[in-house]
Design an enzyme around this catalytic site. Structure first.
Site, PDB file in Angstrom:
ATOM      1  CG  ASP A 126       2.325  12.892 -17.422  1.00  0.00           C
ATOM      2  OD1 ASP A 126       1.623  12.282 -18.249  1.00  0.00           O
ATOM      3  OD2 ASP A 126       2.036  14.034 -17.018  1.00  0.00           O
ATOM      4  CG  ASP A 145       0.297  13.923 -21.913  1.00  0.00           C
ATOM      5  OD1 ASP A 145      -0.925  13.846 -21.684  1.00  0.00           O
ATOM      6  OD2 ASP A 145       1.156  13.878 -21.016  1.00  0.00           O
TER       7      ASP A 145
END
Length: 169
Positions: A126, A145
């Site tokens: 991330d 995501d």
């Protein structure tokens, strides 16, 4: 005629899934490796609105179920693969309209992107961090995501017709 529609539907799902997967993986490679975020840990792009912050996510969203245990990794991979299979069966049994198919492709492409991360790194990479209006967001996310969220929302808004097997009057 029905098989032609199913083939076109299947192609659209796979085209969108492949595009999302490639965008996700290329963005991760570019930011994490080429820009060196994995070593630098933070790059201010357009503060406070957009920053790159390295976060290895061993769990699901917001660090839930996080842990570096191999069992957790394989459980999360299995859940993601199960969701992809469920969506594929759903799309085959009751194909939605164009927006539903695009949504399915987004969800599948994002899920596969995060599965590849877990296989390669043991965690999901991330890096996107966005803040605004005096709120300092401590969380990071990635393109996969976004696609998973948008795909799930799209499938809720644009589900199949529920009319499979019914004849038109």
């Amino acid at each position: 005629m029905g098989q032609d529609r199913a083939a076109v539907s299947g192609r659209l799902v796979w085209i969108v899934a492949a595009a999302i997967f490639l965008i996700d993986q290329l963005s991760k490679f570019f930011v994490v490796h080429w820009l060196g975020l994995s070593q630098r840990l933070a790059i201010d792009v357009f503060p406070p609105y957009l920053n790159f912050r390295m976060a290895w996510n061993y769990g699901i969203n917001f660090g839930l179920l996080s842990g570096d245990a191999p069992a957790t990794r394989w459980i999360l991979i299995s859940v993601a693969v199960g969701i992809v299979l469920f969506v594929l069966v759903w799309m085959r049994r009751d194909p939605p309209g164009r927006w539903g198919l695009i949504s399915a492709g987004m969800l599948i492409g994002g899920a596969v992107g995060n599965v590849v991360d877990r296989l390669l790194y043991g965690a999901v990479a991330d890096f996107l961090n966005m803040s605004c209006c005096g709120i300092d967001n401590p969380f990071a996310f990635n393109v996969a995501d976004i696609a998973i969220f948008a795909g799930a929302l799209g499938l809720a808004l644009f589900p199949g017709s529920g009319a499979k097997g019914k004849k038109a009057p």
